[in-house]
Design a protein around this motif. Structure first.
Motif, mmCIF file in Angstrom:
data_model
loop_
_atom_site.group_PDB
_atom_site.id
_atom_site.type_symbol
_atom_site.label_atom_id
_atom_site.label_comp_id
_atom_site.label_asym_id
_atom_site.label_seq_id
_atom_site.Cartn_x
_atom_site.Cartn_y
_atom_site.Cartn_z
ATOM 1 N N LEU A 171 0.822 -1.199 0.000
ATOM 2 C CA LEU A 171 0.000 0.000 0.000
ATOM 3 C C LEU A 171 0.866 1.263 0.000
ATOM 4 O O LEU A 171 0.552 2.246 -0.681
ATOM 5 C CB LEU A 171 -0.924 -0.018 1.222
ATOM 6 N N ALA A 172 1.983 1.225 0.741
ATOM 7 C CA ALA A 172 2.892 2.381 0.759
ATOM 8 C C ALA A 172 3.548 2.578 -0.609
ATOM 9 O O ALA A 172 3.717 3.716 -1.073
ATOM 10 C CB ALA A 172 3.947 2.188 1.845
ATOM 11 N N GLN A 173 3.922 1.490 -1.260
ATOM 12 C CA GLN A 173 4.512 1.598 -2.596
ATOM 13 C C GLN A 173 3.501 2.145 -3.600
ATOM 14 O O GLN A 173 3.861 2.917 -4.504
ATOM 15 C CB GLN A 173 5.027 0.232 -3.045
ATOM 16 N N LEU A 174 2.244 1.745 -3.464
ATOM 17 C CA LEU A 174 1.199 2.266 -4.346
ATOM 18 C C LEU A 174 1.057 3.774 -4.172
ATOM 19 O O LEU A 174 0.879 4.514 -5.150
ATOM 20 C CB LEU A 174 -0.120 1.556 -4.061
ATOM 21 N N GLN A 175 1.128 4.255 -2.940
ATOM 22 C CA GLN A 175 1.046 5.690 -2.710
ATOM 23 C C GLN A 175 2.177 6.428 -3.402
ATOM 24 O O GLN A 175 1.969 7.488 -4.012
ATOM 25 C CB GLN A 175 1.065 5.978 -1.204
ATOM 26 N N GLN A 176 3.404 5.868 -3.344
ATOM 27 C CA GLN A 176 4.541 6.508 -4.006
ATOM 28 C C GLN A 176 4.361 6.535 -5.521
ATOM 29 O O GLN A 176 4.709 7.526 -6.177
ATOM 30 C CB GLN A 176 5.833 5.772 -3.635
#
Length: 463
Positions: A171-176
């Motif tokens: 989910l954090a990678q998707l935000q980036q």
């Protein structure tokens, strides 16, 4: 008595073979496909196989049918711990099927339709991160980047307040990726990437602007190259001693015919007259890169490069000019393999030997026919400046052939070599400063020049 009464009523509805007596009680004997759960499991398994095989549409259809078998809560109003366990298990499985189907919807480009359903699901299951991840993707692909980032911020706040943890790494990678406006993320899986513009090489050297002479050769070679479309590949070869204008003629003809080859023109100097001729593997690597092939996609072996080269040229009209070829083995891997393409090769004639090799064509056996060619080498247009040189060189002495002698059957280069070795004409003063090769060219008999035709639309000019 009440149980027997109910069992009797069920047998009337289900049939006598479904509800049977077993060990002092009752048991249900169901046939395959009689339970919705079994049917849903079979459909989910088929959907997984279809997705693994690349058929996303079939997978979506099967999952929608499986989810359609649910009608409210499973085992509703059934008491007991066993029923509670089965309800929880079936509800989790239904959510997993829903997530898989929504993922397939996003891959198919149905992101706008999925936003409303995902919004409702995330509200019903706020701690389920996979649903929030799908909602962020759907919003981003719908052009709602700010709302997608707001979903991540809300998820991070909720997890920190409720559980004291951060969102998972995916989910954090998707935000980036959303922050970077990743183009790959914005494009559904079924939406192919924009095709790269085909590379159109234009490698022909500059031609001589005031080319004169050899009009017959230029016309016939140009016709052969221009009519390559719709037939087998046209291969034209020029051969002769150095300095007589083979490269100039070949380049001029190639420029005249380039309009018939809109997909590009390839050129290479094969260094056939040098101490070390160019390796076909190296030339194929350069050609493949010129045609747009990445270095990582170019194989190592000659056969693999030649196969990839022919595949790359398939369906394209490309002219290939091979200058200064050493022999047929050097140029054979460099020839296109499909109709519509054409190759022109220039080979130095073995003038230092009394005879030429028996075969210099890509075909081991060839039949030759001769015609009277034009003998003037390519030259520039005459200058208007006055010259003190004579208008024409003296004609070299030549032996007078016997009228009863049979015609020579030697190939053109053999006849030419025999002429230059059996006579020793005096070099005119006009050419005293020329190189030995140029002087040798002036001692060639016009009768030694000729035109031969190789099989399979291959032409060879001896100069």
């Amino acid at each position: 008595a009440a149980v027997r009464t109910y069992a009797s009523r069920l047998r009337k509805v289900l049939g006598p073979d479904v509800l049977v007596s077993d060990s002092g009680g009752y048991a249900l004997r169901t046939s395959p496909g009689a339970l919705d759960l079994t049917v849903a499991q079979e459909m989910a398994a088929e959907a997984e196989k279809a997705r693994a095989g690349g058929d996303r549409d079939a997978a979506r259809t099967l999952l929608n049918k499986a989810l359609g078998l649910w009608d409210g809560e499973a085992l509703a109003s059934v008491p007991g711990p066993y029923a509670d366990y089965q309800r929880t298990r079936l509800e989790e499985w239904r959510l997993q099927l829903t997530e898989t189907r929504l993922d397939l919807d996003l891959e198919a480009g149905c992101h706008a339709e999925a936003v409303s359903e995902l919004t409702a699901l995330t509200a019903a299951h706020p701690l389920r991160e996979r649903l929030r991840e799908l909602l962020m993707v759907a919003l981003y692909r719908s052009g709602r980047q700010a709302e997608a980032l707001a979903v991540y911020a809300d998820t991070r706040r909720l997890l920190a307040e409720e559980l004291g943890v951060d969102p998972r790494q995916e989910l954090a990678q998707l935000q980036q990726r959303i922050l970077r406006a990743d183009e790959e993320l914005a494009r559904p899986a079924d939406d192919p990437a924009p095709a790269a513009a085909p590379v159109r090489p234009a490698q022909l050297p500059a031609t001589v602007p005031d080319f004169t002479g050899r009009s017959g050769f230029v016309r016939e070679l140009g016709d052969r190259l221009a009519t390559a479309e719709g037939s087998v590949m046209a291969v034209s070869a020029l051969a002769g001693i150095g300095g007589v204008g083979k490269t100039t003629l070949a380049v001029h003809v190639a420029h005249q015919a380039r309009r018939h080859f809109p997909d590009g023109q390839l050129y290479v100097d094969l260094q056939g007259a040098g101490a070390r001729a160019a390796e076909p593997e190296t030339v194929l690597g350069a050609f493949l890169r010129a045609l747009g092939t990445a270095d990582s996609a170019i194989p190592d072996t000659l056969d693999e490069r030649a196969a990839l080269y022919r595949s790359t040229l398939d369906g394209r009209r490309v002219l290939v000019l091979l200058d200064n070829a050493h022999d047929a083995a050097q140029i054979r891997p460099l020839l296109p393999g499909t109709e519509g393409c054409a190759a022109s090769a220039r080979r130095p004639s073995p003038c230092t030997s009394p005879t030429r090799p028996a075969d210099t064509s890509p075909t081991a056996s060839s039949t030759s026919t001769s015609r009277a060619p034009e003998h003037a080498p390519p030259s520039r247009k005459p200058s208007s400046a006055p010259s003190s040189e004579p208008s024409a060189p003296p004609t070299p002495p030549s032996p007078t052939p016997s009228t009863n002698a049979p015609p020579s059957t030697a190939p053109p280069s053999t006849a030419a070599a025999s002429w230059s070795s059996s006579t020793t004409p005096t070099t005119p003063p006009r050419y005293a400063h020329c190189s030995p090769a140029r002087k040798a060219a002036r001692r060639w008999s016009p009768a030694a020049c000729g035109w031969s035709t190789w099989p399979a639309r291959t032409s060879s000019t001896w100069m």
